[in-house]
Write a protein that holds these residues in place. Structure first.
Motif, PDB file in Angstrom:
ATOM      1  N   GLY A   1      -2.185   0.580  -4.451  1.00 27.14           N
ATOM      2  CA  GLY A   1      -1.651  -0.709  -4.062  1.00 27.14           C
ATOM      3  C   GLY A   1      -2.737  -1.750  -3.902  1.00 27.14           C
ATOM      4  O   GLY A   1      -3.912  -1.412  -3.724  1.00 27.14           O
ATOM      5  N   PRO A   2      -2.335  -2.981  -4.027  1.00 24.38           N
ATOM      6  CA  PRO A   2      -0.940  -3.426  -4.144  1.00 24.38           C
ATOM      7  C   PRO A   2      -0.333  -3.108  -5.511  1.00 24.38           C
ATOM      8  O   PRO A   2      -1.054  -2.875  -6.477  1.00 24.38           O
ATOM      9  CB  PRO A   2      -1.046  -4.938  -3.922  1.00 24.38           C
TER      10      PRO A   2
ATOM     11  N   GLU B   1       0.838  -1.205   0.000  1.00 22.96           N
ATOM     12  CA  GLU B   1       0.000   0.000   0.000  1.00 22.96           C
ATOM     13  C   GLU B   1       0.864   1.243   0.000  1.00 22.96           C
ATOM     14  O   GLU B   1       1.880   1.313   0.685  1.00 22.96           O
ATOM     15  CB  GLU B   1      -0.915   0.012   1.231  1.00 22.96           C
TER      16      GLU B   1
END
Length: 531
Positions: free
Chosen positions: A322-323, A313
């Motif tokens: 994110g990921p 993140e």
């Protein structure tokens, strides 16, 4: 007489052992000096420092090596205006350290350390009273840094660097610092060509009541490197960071001369276009579970390398990303050429050289030495790129390579282009593309942010959006891209037969010229005029 004879024999044995130990210690001292001199040559080769003085005094059971370093002001001079004023005086300082060398075969015997080795080296840094007083504020009575180097009988050894932890707090200013320590271990072979590294820093926290805070946790770096048959360093390196947090309560102006930083670290000029300036607004940034890994291997004369980067993140204020996963490879690189090219570039003189001339020297060196790389069909791969964003997901897979290249192709741009092979499959949110276009448009129209007469940014944004909508509509109608639920995707393929985008042929400039020439040749000749 028997007890006396036993005493004589025992005394002779002790004397013999002492002579043997003294002789082996002297031999170990000679060999330890060779290892430390190699270490010094590596240090002296660093462009950031210059050796002010160096001496080595070898004794029978112990030796002393003293080194004084100064910063290379000729290299750093043009960039010192980038540093804070309170750091500039440090560039005039001398870094002096002394290596206290105890020779083997039991160099730590006086401290009841019975590990056998050629030598045990402890490093002591010379510091001014003011510097020691400052460091004592943080570390108390603990040594700020401890360095030991245990040199083995084979010429390799184990280097251990430790920085202790500390807690610091200023009640009046509200500043708090918590440093959890640092430990570095380097297990190296003779000649420093093969080594294993492990560096660990459990964490750091800096809080400034009025300005913000910064912290990181769980930093760990490991590597295992060795020379390959071609001379390229092979092995694995990995970095993991558990958590990074940055919080700023004030606006901070910035002007980053990234091109000069790159030149300072790599000696490569990259132009003037990567120098951002502006202002960091009050913000909060969080990075979680960052990792990268690079693996380099060798097959015959060719080198393959693969790199992976990912994080769980990345949060910036209210935006969360994110990921993220990135997996790239560079395959079939000619190892001897990589070594030759690296050596040629490192030999280019760069101190005090005009940037234009330096850039030409780099280009000429690459042209002269890099041709075998292209002749051996190298290939770059994006195995995976994935990023989840607030507006959707971005993905990319692709490759770029050369096939059948010859040195003569450098003289004909059309032939060179036909040696390239590339393919890509791309998907990204429309909103992300729009944000990129708006940012570029704003940069284009904002020449001087301090000027009194500024363009209307809303009009700039509206114009950029209108042009983007028109272009995307045209590409969709022609079948070059597909849009589904705000997600734009396409694919392309390029080789000697030409370029296709989403399986539709796209004429390239030289193809259009060839078609025009073929059309002129096939046209019927004009009839002769009648008399």
């Amino acid at each position: 007489m028997l007890p006396k004879r036993r005493l004589i024999i025992a005394g002779a044995a002790v004397g013999g052992l002492f002579v043997l130990y003294a002789a082996s210690s002297y031999w170990a001292g000679v060999k330890a000096e060779e290892t430390l001199q190699e270490q010094h040559r590596m240090l002296a080769g660093l462009p950031l420092f210059k050796v002010k003085s160096h001496s080595y005094e070898r004794g029978w059971f112990s030796s002393t090596e003293t080194t004084e370093l100064v910063f290379n002001r000729r290299l750093s001079g043009p960039y010192e205006n980038m540093l804070p004023d309170n750091m500039k005086p440090l560039l005039n300082s001398t870094i002096k350290f002394t290596n206290h060398v105890q020779h083997g075969p039991l160099p730590g015997l006086s401290a009841f350390d019975l590990h056998p080795a050629r030598a045990l080296v402890r490093t002591e840094f010379a510091m001014s009273d003011a510097t020691r007083k400052t460091l004592k504020t943080f570390f108390g009575e603990k040594e700020p840094i401890t360095i030991t180097n245990r040199i083995g009988f084979g010429g390799g050894g184990l280097l251990d660097v430790t920085v202790p932890s500390f807690d610091y707090e200023e009640a009046l200013s509200g500043v708090k610092m918590k440093w959890k320590g640092f430990d570095l271990k380097v297990d190296y072979a003779q000649g420093y060509q093969e080594y294993k590294t492990e560096a660990v820093s459990p964490g750091f926290l800096l809080e400034a009541a009025s300005k913000g805070n910064i912290s990181f946790e769980g930093v760990r770096y490991i590597s295992d490197m060795r020379p390959g048959n071609t001379g390229v360093k092979l092995g694995t390196s990995e970095l993991a960071i558990g958590n990074v947090q940055l919080s700023s309560r004030e606006s901070v102006p910035y002007s980053l001369k990234l091109n000069e930083l790159i030149y300072l670290m790599t000696r490569v000029r990259v132009g003037e276009f990567v120098n951002p300036s502006g202002e960091f607004k009050p913000s909060s940034v969080v990075l979680k579970n960052f990792n990268y890994q690079i693996v380099t291997s060798e097959q015959d004369e060719f080198v393959n390398t693969r790199g992976k980067v990912n994080f769980a993140e990345l949060s910036f204020n209210e935006h969360r990303y994110g990921p993220m996963r990135l997996d790239v490879s560079a395959n079939h690189l000619h190892g001897p050429t990589l070594v030759k090219l690296d050596k040629a570039i490192s030999e280019i003189p760069f101190e005090g050289v005009d940037p234009t001339l330096l850039r030409k020297q780099y280009v000429d060196t690459i042209k002269k030495n890099a041709i075998p790389l292209l002749q051996n069909n190298p290939k770059l791969l994006i195995n995976e790129f994935y990023l989840k964003m607030p507006s959707g997901e971005a993905t990319l897979q692709g490759s770029l390579g050369m096939n059948g290249f010859t040195p003569a192709d450098l003289n004909d741009i059309t032939l060179l282009a036909k040696r390239i092979e590339a393919d890509a499959k791309l998907s990204l949110p429309r909103q992300t593309l729009e944000d990129l276009v708006l940012t570029q448009a704003r940069n284009l129209f904002t020449v001087d942010h301090t000027a009194e007469d500024q363009p209307n940014m809303q009009e700039v944004d509206d114009l950029a959006k209108s042009l983007l909508d028109s272009q995307l509509s045209q590409w969709k109608s022609e079948g070059y891209i597909v849009e589904d639920n705000g997600q734009i995707s396409t694919d392309l393929n390029y080789d000697a037969r030409g370029l296709t985008i989403h399986k539709k042929k796209v004429a390239l400039p030289w193809e259009e010229a060839e078609e025009a020439a073929a059309g002129d040749a096939s046209a019927p000749a004009a009839a002769p005029a009648k008399k």
